[in-house]
Scaffold this active site. Structure first.
Site, PDB file in Angstrom:
ATOM      1  N   ASN A 151      53.895  55.953  88.116  1.00  0.00           N
ATOM      2  CA  ASN A 151      55.476  56.069  88.102  1.00  0.00           C
ATOM      3  C   ASN A 151      56.285  56.279  87.423  1.00  0.00           C
ATOM      4  OD1 ASN A 151      54.306  53.256  88.448  1.00  0.00           O
ATOM      5  ND2 ASN A 151      56.100  52.722  87.543  1.00  0.00           N
ATOM      6  N   CYS A 325      63.036  48.402  85.624  1.00  0.00           N
ATOM      7  CA  CYS A 325      63.128  47.146  85.206  1.00  0.00           C
ATOM      8  C   CYS A 325      62.988  46.314  86.735  1.00  0.00           C
ATOM      9  CB  CYS A 325      64.359  46.250  84.618  1.00  0.00           C
ATOM     10  SG  CYS A 325      65.449  47.331  85.573  1.00  0.00           S
TER      11      CYS A 325
HETATM   12  N1  PMP Z   1      52.851  51.167  93.423  1.00  0.00           N
HETATM   13  C1  PMP Z   1      53.872  51.728  92.593  1.00  0.00           C
HETATM   14  C2  PMP Z   1      52.753  53.474  91.618  1.00  0.00           C
HETATM   15  C3  PMP Z   1      54.190  52.042  92.463  1.00  0.00           C
HETATM   16  O1  PMP Z   1      55.535  52.659  91.391  1.00  0.00           O
HETATM   17  C4  PMP Z   1      55.328  50.578  93.332  1.00  0.00           C
HETATM   18  C5  PMP Z   1      57.113  50.445  93.054  1.00  0.00           C
HETATM   19  N2  PMP Z   1      57.106  51.024  91.781  1.00  0.00           N
HETATM   20  C6  PMP Z   1      55.072  50.207  94.081  1.00  0.00           C
HETATM   21  C7  PMP Z   1      52.998  50.023  93.576  1.00  0.00           C
HETATM   22  C8  PMP Z   1      55.377  48.817  94.673  1.00  0.00           C
HETATM   23  O2  PMP Z   1      56.257  49.552  96.280  1.00  0.00           O
HETATM   24  P1  PMP Z   1      57.006  48.439  96.836  1.00  0.00           P
HETATM   25  O3  PMP Z   1      58.363  48.591  96.232  1.00  0.00           O
HETATM   26  O4  PMP Z   1      56.967  49.218  97.710  1.00  0.00           O
HETATM   27  O5  PMP Z   1      56.613  47.131  97.318  1.00  0.00           O
END
Ligand code: PMP
Length: 384
Positions: A151, A325
Protein backbone atom coordinates in the site's frame (compact mmCIF):
# COMPACT_ATOMS: atom_id res chain seq x y z
CA UNK A 1 -26.57 35.58 -2.26
CA UNK A 2 -23.31 34.78 -4.04
CA UNK A 3 -22.31 31.18 -3.49
CA UNK A 4 -18.70 30.69 -2.43
CA UNK A 5 -16.73 28.89 -5.12
CA UNK A 6 -14.90 25.93 -3.63
CA UNK A 7 -11.33 25.85 -4.95
CA UNK A 8 -10.68 22.77 -7.10
CA UNK A 9 -9.04 19.97 -5.10
CA UNK A 10 -6.78 17.28 -6.51
CA UNK A 11 -7.20 13.93 -4.82
CA UNK A 12 -4.18 11.64 -5.09
CA UNK A 13 -4.66 9.32 -2.14
CA UNK A 14 -6.45 6.35 -3.71
CA UNK A 15 -4.44 3.81 -1.75
CA UNK A 16 -6.01 5.23 1.41
CA UNK A 17 -9.53 5.35 -0.10
CA UNK A 18 -10.74 5.73 -3.66
CA UNK A 19 -13.62 8.12 -4.31
CA UNK A 20 -17.00 6.41 -4.51
CA UNK A 21 -17.91 5.46 -8.07
CA UNK A 22 -21.25 6.60 -9.49
CA UNK A 23 -22.16 2.96 -10.16
CA UNK A 24 -21.51 2.03 -6.51
CA UNK A 25 -23.52 4.97 -5.24
CA UNK A 26 -26.43 4.06 -7.52
CA UNK A 27 -26.41 0.43 -6.35
CA UNK A 28 -26.31 1.56 -2.72
CA UNK A 29 -29.26 3.92 -3.16
CA UNK A 30 -31.37 1.10 -4.58
CA UNK A 31 -30.36 -1.17 -1.68
CA UNK A 32 -31.03 1.49 0.94
CA UNK A 33 -34.62 1.72 -0.23
CA UNK A 34 -35.26 -1.95 0.51
CA UNK A 35 -36.70 -2.90 3.84
CA UNK A 36 -36.03 -6.63 4.01
CA UNK A 37 -33.46 -8.67 5.90
CA UNK A 38 -31.64 -10.96 3.44
CA UNK A 39 -32.31 -13.92 5.75
CA UNK A 40 -36.09 -13.42 5.72
CA UNK A 41 -38.21 -15.64 3.53
CA UNK A 42 -40.76 -13.02 2.47
CA UNK A 43 -40.60 -11.02 -0.76
CA UNK A 44 -38.81 -8.08 0.91
CA UNK A 45 -36.19 -10.41 2.33
CA UNK A 46 -35.74 -12.16 -0.99
CA UNK A 47 -35.11 -8.84 -2.73
CA UNK A 48 -32.36 -8.01 -0.25
CA UNK A 49 -30.92 -11.52 -0.68
CA UNK A 50 -30.89 -11.09 -4.46
CA UNK A 51 -28.83 -7.91 -4.08
CA UNK A 52 -26.28 -9.63 -1.84
CA UNK A 53 -25.98 -12.60 -4.20
CA UNK A 54 -25.58 -10.40 -7.27
CA UNK A 55 -22.77 -8.56 -5.49
CA UNK A 56 -21.18 -11.88 -4.56
CA UNK A 57 -21.02 -12.78 -8.27
CA UNK A 58 -19.53 -9.37 -9.10
CA UNK A 59 -16.83 -9.66 -6.42
CA UNK A 60 -16.05 -13.24 -7.45
CA UNK A 61 -15.70 -12.02 -11.04
CA UNK A 62 -12.99 -9.56 -10.04
CA UNK A 63 -10.70 -12.43 -9.00
CA UNK A 64 -12.10 -15.26 -11.15
CA UNK A 65 -13.43 -17.27 -8.20
CA UNK A 66 -16.64 -19.18 -7.62
CA UNK A 67 -19.25 -16.89 -5.98
CA UNK A 68 -19.89 -19.46 -3.21
CA UNK A 69 -16.28 -18.94 -2.07
CA UNK A 70 -16.80 -15.24 -1.30
CA UNK A 71 -17.45 -14.39 2.37
CA UNK A 72 -18.47 -10.79 3.00
CA UNK A 73 -16.95 -8.98 5.97
CA UNK A 74 -16.85 -5.45 7.33
CA UNK A 75 -13.61 -4.79 5.45
CA UNK A 76 -10.12 -6.08 4.89
CA UNK A 77 -9.11 -5.71 8.52
CA UNK A 78 -11.78 -8.20 9.58
CA UNK A 79 -10.98 -10.45 6.63
CA UNK A 80 -7.28 -10.57 7.54
CA UNK A 81 -8.02 -11.17 11.21
CA UNK A 82 -10.44 -13.99 10.39
CA UNK A 83 -7.96 -15.83 8.20
CA UNK A 84 -5.03 -15.42 10.54
CA UNK A 85 -7.06 -16.49 13.57
CA UNK A 86 -8.01 -19.89 12.13
CA UNK A 87 -7.21 -22.18 15.03
CA UNK A 88 -5.94 -25.10 12.98
CA UNK A 89 -2.74 -23.34 11.97
CA UNK A 90 0.14 -24.56 14.08
CA UNK A 91 2.42 -21.79 12.83
CA UNK A 92 1.96 -18.54 10.95
CA UNK A 93 4.47 -16.46 8.99
CA UNK A 94 3.84 -12.99 7.59
CA UNK A 95 6.13 -10.69 5.65
CA UNK A 96 7.51 -7.64 7.44
CA UNK A 97 5.81 -5.29 4.96
CA UNK A 98 2.26 -6.52 5.59
CA UNK A 99 -0.49 -4.13 6.56
CA UNK A 100 -0.84 -3.74 10.36
CA UNK A 101 -4.13 -5.66 10.21
CA UNK A 102 -2.09 -8.74 9.25
CA UNK A 103 0.92 -8.10 11.47
CA UNK A 104 -1.11 -7.32 14.58
CA UNK A 105 -3.46 -10.26 14.04
CA UNK A 106 -0.41 -12.52 13.68
CA UNK A 107 1.23 -11.11 16.80
CA UNK A 108 -1.99 -11.64 18.76
CA UNK A 109 -1.64 -15.37 18.16
CA UNK A 110 1.32 -15.13 20.48
CA UNK A 111 2.90 -18.46 19.71
CA UNK A 112 4.78 -19.68 16.64
CA UNK A 113 4.54 -16.49 14.60
CA UNK A 114 7.42 -15.46 12.38
CA UNK A 115 8.01 -12.26 10.47
CA UNK A 116 9.68 -12.93 7.11
CA UNK A 117 12.31 -10.41 6.03
CA UNK A 118 12.15 -8.47 2.77
CA UNK A 119 15.11 -7.21 0.75
CA UNK A 120 15.82 -3.56 -0.05
CA UNK A 121 13.39 -3.74 -2.98
CA UNK A 122 10.63 -4.80 -0.59
CA UNK A 123 10.47 -8.34 -1.96
CA UNK A 124 9.98 -11.26 0.43
CA UNK A 125 13.17 -13.24 0.98
CA UNK A 126 12.28 -16.58 -0.61
CA UNK A 127 15.21 -18.32 1.08
CA UNK A 128 13.92 -17.26 4.51
CA UNK A 129 10.43 -18.44 3.53
CA UNK A 130 11.77 -21.82 2.48
CA UNK A 131 13.80 -22.16 5.71
CA UNK A 132 10.72 -21.34 7.75
CA UNK A 133 8.62 -23.89 5.86
CA UNK A 134 11.26 -26.59 6.43
CA UNK A 135 11.73 -25.68 10.11
CA UNK A 136 8.02 -25.74 10.96
CA UNK A 137 7.11 -28.97 9.22
CA UNK A 138 6.39 -30.68 12.56
CA UNK A 139 3.85 -28.02 13.56
CA UNK A 140 0.95 -29.30 11.44
CA UNK A 141 -0.98 -27.04 9.08
CA UNK A 142 0.84 -23.75 8.48
CA UNK A 143 -0.20 -20.38 7.07
CA UNK A 144 1.93 -17.90 5.15
CA UNK A 145 0.56 -14.39 4.68
CA UNK A 146 2.04 -12.22 1.93
CA UNK A 147 0.38 -9.21 0.32
CA UNK A 148 0.04 -8.99 -3.46
CA UNK A 149 1.16 -5.37 -3.59
CA UNK A 150 2.25 -2.91 -0.96
CA UNK A 151 0.00 0.00 0.00
CA UNK A 152 2.90 2.42 0.55
CA UNK A 153 5.33 1.60 -2.26
CA UNK A 154 3.12 -0.29 -4.75
CA UNK A 155 5.84 -2.97 -4.98
CA UNK A 156 4.36 -6.22 -6.31
CA UNK A 157 5.41 -9.54 -4.75
CA UNK A 158 6.21 -12.54 -6.98
CA UNK A 159 2.99 -14.18 -5.84
CA UNK A 160 3.12 -17.06 -8.33
CA UNK A 161 6.56 -18.06 -7.14
CA UNK A 162 5.63 -17.67 -3.47
CA UNK A 163 2.48 -19.72 -4.02
CA UNK A 164 4.50 -22.54 -5.60
CA UNK A 165 7.01 -22.61 -2.73
CA UNK A 166 4.24 -22.61 -0.12
CA UNK A 167 2.39 -25.39 -1.93
CA UNK A 168 5.51 -27.50 -2.31
CA UNK A 169 5.75 -27.52 1.51
CA UNK A 170 2.05 -28.27 1.94
CA UNK A 171 1.33 -25.00 3.71
CA UNK A 172 -1.49 -22.53 2.94
CA UNK A 173 -1.06 -19.08 1.41
CA UNK A 174 -3.09 -16.02 2.39
CA UNK A 175 -2.77 -13.02 0.09
CA UNK A 176 -3.91 -9.54 1.07
CA UNK A 177 -4.88 -8.30 -2.39
CA UNK A 178 -6.46 -5.06 -1.20
CA UNK A 179 -4.16 -2.84 -3.27
CA UNK A 180 -3.75 -5.20 -6.20
CA UNK A 181 -7.45 -5.67 -6.95
CA UNK A 182 -8.44 -3.86 -10.13
CA UNK A 183 -4.80 -3.03 -10.83
CA UNK A 184 -3.35 -6.42 -11.69
CA UNK A 185 -4.97 -9.58 -13.04
CA UNK A 186 -5.96 -11.89 -10.21
CA UNK A 187 -7.03 -15.38 -11.18
CA UNK A 188 -7.85 -17.58 -8.22
CA UNK A 189 -8.63 -20.50 -10.51
CA UNK A 190 -4.99 -20.52 -11.67
CA UNK A 191 -2.99 -19.65 -8.54
CA UNK A 192 -2.70 -21.97 -5.53
CA UNK A 193 -3.85 -19.25 -3.11
CA UNK A 194 -5.90 -20.49 -0.18
CA UNK A 195 -7.33 -17.18 1.04
CA UNK A 196 -7.53 -13.74 -0.56
CA UNK A 197 -8.52 -10.47 1.12
CA UNK A 198 -10.37 -7.65 -0.64
CA UNK A 199 -11.59 -4.24 0.49
CA UNK A 200 -14.43 -2.25 -1.07
CA UNK A 201 -13.24 1.30 -0.42
CA UNK A 202 -9.94 0.82 -2.24
CA UNK A 203 -11.72 0.08 -5.52
CA UNK A 204 -14.36 2.79 -5.47
CA UNK A 205 -16.95 1.14 -3.26
CA UNK A 206 -18.04 2.32 0.19
CA UNK A 207 -16.09 1.95 3.43
CA UNK A 208 -17.04 -0.89 5.74
CA UNK A 209 -17.30 -3.76 3.26
CA UNK A 210 -14.75 -6.36 2.26
CA UNK A 211 -14.38 -10.03 1.60
CA UNK A 212 -12.40 -13.19 2.13
CA UNK A 213 -12.28 -15.28 -1.02
CA UNK A 214 -11.53 -18.93 -0.39
CA UNK A 215 -9.32 -20.45 -3.05
CA UNK A 216 -7.52 -23.70 -3.61
CA UNK A 217 -7.15 -25.56 -0.28
CA UNK A 218 -8.60 -22.60 1.59
CA UNK A 219 -11.52 -23.58 3.68
CA UNK A 220 -12.49 -21.24 6.49
CA UNK A 221 -13.57 -23.15 9.56
CA UNK A 222 -13.63 -20.70 12.45
CA UNK A 223 -15.79 -17.59 12.17
CA UNK A 224 -14.55 -14.52 13.99
CA UNK A 225 -18.10 -13.41 14.67
CA UNK A 226 -20.57 -16.02 15.84
CA UNK A 227 -24.33 -15.87 16.22
CA UNK A 228 -26.61 -16.14 13.21
CA UNK A 229 -25.86 -18.44 10.30
CA UNK A 230 -25.10 -15.75 7.74
CA UNK A 231 -22.40 -16.19 5.09
CA UNK A 232 -22.58 -19.99 5.29
CA UNK A 233 -21.98 -19.78 9.05
CA UNK A 234 -18.62 -18.14 8.45
CA UNK A 235 -19.52 -14.57 9.44
CA UNK A 236 -22.48 -13.94 11.70
CA UNK A 237 -24.43 -10.70 11.60
CA UNK A 238 -27.04 -9.25 9.26
CA UNK A 239 -25.33 -8.38 6.00
CA UNK A 240 -24.50 -4.74 5.25
CA UNK A 241 -26.74 -4.91 2.18
CA UNK A 242 -26.11 -1.39 0.85
CA UNK A 243 -22.37 -1.64 1.52
CA UNK A 244 -22.18 -5.01 -0.20
CA UNK A 245 -24.22 -3.71 -3.16
CA UNK A 246 -21.78 -0.80 -3.59
CA UNK A 247 -18.82 -3.16 -3.22
CA UNK A 248 -20.23 -5.41 -5.94
CA UNK A 249 -20.80 -2.55 -8.37
CA UNK A 250 -17.29 -1.20 -7.72
CA UNK A 251 -15.80 -4.67 -8.21
CA UNK A 252 -17.46 -4.96 -11.61
CA UNK A 253 -16.08 -1.56 -12.68
CA UNK A 254 -12.62 -2.36 -11.28
CA UNK A 255 -12.54 -5.68 -13.16
CA UNK A 256 -13.10 -3.76 -16.38
CA UNK A 257 -10.18 -1.43 -15.68
CA UNK A 258 -7.36 -3.91 -15.03
CA UNK A 259 -6.32 -3.89 -18.68
CA UNK A 260 -6.15 -0.09 -18.80
CA UNK A 261 -3.78 0.39 -15.84
CA UNK A 262 -1.29 1.64 -18.49
CA UNK A 263 -3.19 4.94 -18.49
CA UNK A 264 -2.24 5.52 -14.84
CA UNK A 265 1.25 4.17 -15.38
CA UNK A 266 1.79 6.81 -18.09
CA UNK A 267 0.64 9.51 -15.66
CA UNK A 268 3.05 8.17 -13.08
CA UNK A 269 5.92 8.23 -15.55
CA UNK A 270 5.11 11.84 -16.29
CA UNK A 271 5.09 12.70 -12.56
CA UNK A 272 8.39 10.87 -11.99
CA UNK A 273 10.10 12.61 -14.89
CA UNK A 274 8.89 16.09 -13.99
CA UNK A 275 9.41 15.71 -10.24
CA UNK A 276 12.94 14.52 -10.58
CA UNK A 277 13.66 17.40 -12.98
CA UNK A 278 12.35 19.87 -10.38
CA UNK A 279 13.85 18.06 -7.37
CA UNK A 280 16.97 16.16 -8.46
CA UNK A 281 17.47 14.94 -4.88
CA UNK A 282 14.16 13.01 -5.04
CA UNK A 283 14.44 9.24 -4.63
CA UNK A 284 11.78 7.06 -6.25
CA UNK A 285 11.22 4.10 -3.95
CA UNK A 286 10.99 0.78 -5.77
CA UNK A 287 12.26 2.22 -9.05
CA UNK A 288 12.95 -0.54 -11.57
CA UNK A 289 10.73 -2.91 -9.60
CA UNK A 290 7.45 -4.35 -10.65
CA UNK A 291 5.12 -1.80 -9.05
CA UNK A 292 1.43 -0.92 -9.20
CA UNK A 293 0.88 1.50 -12.07
CA UNK A 294 -1.10 3.89 -9.87
CA UNK A 295 1.38 4.31 -6.99
CA UNK A 296 4.42 6.51 -6.58
CA UNK A 297 6.43 6.61 -3.39
CA UNK A 298 9.02 9.33 -3.49
CA UNK A 299 11.38 10.57 -0.78
CA UNK A 300 12.99 13.98 -0.50
CA UNK A 301 15.98 13.55 1.78
CA UNK A 302 16.21 16.27 4.44
CA UNK A 303 12.54 17.19 4.12
CA UNK A 304 9.84 16.06 6.55
CA UNK A 305 6.96 14.23 4.96
CA UNK A 306 4.38 15.43 7.50
CA UNK A 307 5.23 19.07 6.80
CA UNK A 308 5.04 18.50 3.06
CA UNK A 309 1.67 16.75 3.29
CA UNK A 310 0.25 19.78 5.08
CA UNK A 311 1.79 22.15 2.54
CA UNK A 312 0.30 20.14 -0.33
CA UNK A 313 -3.06 20.04 1.40
CA UNK A 314 -3.03 23.84 1.68
CA UNK A 315 -2.11 23.98 -2.01
CA UNK A 316 -5.22 21.88 -2.81
CA UNK A 317 -3.56 18.49 -3.29
CA UNK A 318 -4.37 15.47 -1.11
CA UNK A 319 -1.54 12.99 -0.87
CA UNK A 320 -0.03 11.15 2.03
CA UNK A 321 3.19 10.50 3.84
CA UNK A 322 4.30 6.87 3.69
CA UNK A 323 1.30 4.96 4.93
CA UNK A 324 -2.07 6.47 5.73
CA UNK A 325 -1.99 7.83 9.22
CA UNK A 326 -4.32 6.21 11.67
CA UNK A 327 -6.41 8.38 13.99
CA UNK A 328 -4.72 11.45 12.54
CA UNK A 329 -1.36 10.32 13.87
CA UNK A 330 1.46 9.67 11.42
CA UNK A 331 3.48 6.63 12.48
CA UNK A 332 6.92 5.77 11.16
CA UNK A 333 6.67 3.52 8.15
CA UNK A 334 7.43 -0.08 9.18
CA UNK A 335 7.44 -0.89 5.45
CA UNK A 336 10.31 1.44 4.56
CA UNK A 337 12.14 0.37 7.73
CA UNK A 338 11.72 -3.32 6.84
CA UNK A 339 13.27 -2.50 3.44
CA UNK A 340 16.29 -1.18 5.33
CA UNK A 341 15.97 2.31 3.87
CA UNK A 342 17.85 5.01 5.76
CA UNK A 343 16.37 7.52 8.17
CA UNK A 344 16.49 10.32 5.57
CA UNK A 345 14.26 8.32 3.24
CA UNK A 346 11.92 6.95 5.88
CA UNK A 347 11.07 10.36 7.30
CA UNK A 348 10.63 12.11 3.96
CA UNK A 349 8.63 9.64 1.87
CA UNK A 350 5.48 10.88 0.19
CA UNK A 351 2.89 8.66 -1.44
CA UNK A 352 1.01 9.75 -4.53
CA UNK A 353 -1.70 7.27 -5.54
CA UNK A 354 -4.08 7.59 -8.46
CA UNK A 355 -7.19 5.83 -9.67
CA UNK A 356 -10.25 5.69 -11.81
CA UNK A 357 -11.03 9.42 -11.78
CA UNK A 358 -7.48 10.79 -12.01
CA UNK A 359 -6.90 13.01 -15.05
CA UNK A 360 -3.99 14.72 -16.76
CA UNK A 361 -5.27 18.00 -15.26
CA UNK A 362 -4.90 16.53 -11.76
CA UNK A 363 -1.26 15.87 -12.56
CA UNK A 364 -0.83 19.43 -13.94
CA UNK A 365 -2.12 20.73 -10.61
CA UNK A 366 0.11 18.36 -8.61
CA UNK A 367 3.19 19.52 -10.51
CA UNK A 368 2.24 23.16 -10.13
CA UNK A 369 1.78 22.65 -6.38
CA UNK A 370 5.07 20.71 -6.24
CA UNK A 371 6.97 23.61 -7.70
CA UNK A 372 5.41 26.06 -5.19
CA UNK A 373 5.76 23.80 -2.16
CA UNK A 374 9.39 22.96 -2.94
CA UNK A 375 10.36 26.63 -3.18
CA UNK A 376 8.90 27.34 0.26
CA UNK A 377 10.21 24.12 1.76
CA UNK A 378 13.73 24.74 0.51
CA UNK A 379 13.59 28.27 1.88
CA UNK A 380 12.37 26.90 5.25
CA UNK A 381 15.15 24.32 5.35
CA UNK A 382 17.76 26.95 4.64
CA UNK A 383 16.52 29.11 7.51
CA UNK A 384 16.25 26.16 9.94
N1 PMP B 1 -4.60 -4.31 3.75
C1 PMP B 1 -4.05 -3.35 3.00
C2 PMP B 1 -2.88 -3.67 2.11
C3 PMP B 1 -4.53 -2.04 3.07
O1 PMP B 1 -3.96 -1.08 2.34
C4 PMP B 1 -5.62 -1.77 3.94
C5 PMP B 1 -6.18 -0.37 4.07
N2 PMP B 1 -5.22 0.62 4.29
C6 PMP B 1 -6.17 -2.82 4.69
C7 PMP B 1 -5.63 -4.08 4.56
C8 PMP B 1 -7.34 -2.60 5.62
O2 PMP B 1 -8.52 -2.38 4.87
P1 PMP B 1 -9.90 -1.93 5.50
O3 PMP B 1 -9.84 -0.45 5.58
O4 PMP B 1 -10.95 -2.41 4.53
O5 PMP B 1 -10.04 -2.59 6.82
Amino acid sequence: MIAAVEPKRTYLDYNATAPLRAEAREAMLVALDLSGNPSSVHAEGRKARAIVEAARRQVAGLVNAAPKNVVFTSGATEANKTVISQVRFGAVAASGVEHPSVLEAARKRGEAVSILPVDNRGIVDLGALEDWLVGTQHLGERLVSVQWANNETGVIQPIDEIAQVVRAHEARLHVDAVQAAGRVTIDLSADPIAFLTLSSHKIGGPHGAGAIVQGCGGELKDPLLVGGGQESRLRAGTENVAGIAGFGAAAECAAGEVQSIGRLEALRQRIEAELTAMSPEAVVIGKGQSRLGNTLSVALPRARAETLVIAFDLAGVALSSGSACSSGKVARSHVLEAMGLGEQIVQSALRISMGWATTNEDIDRLLEAWSKVMKTDRAARQVA
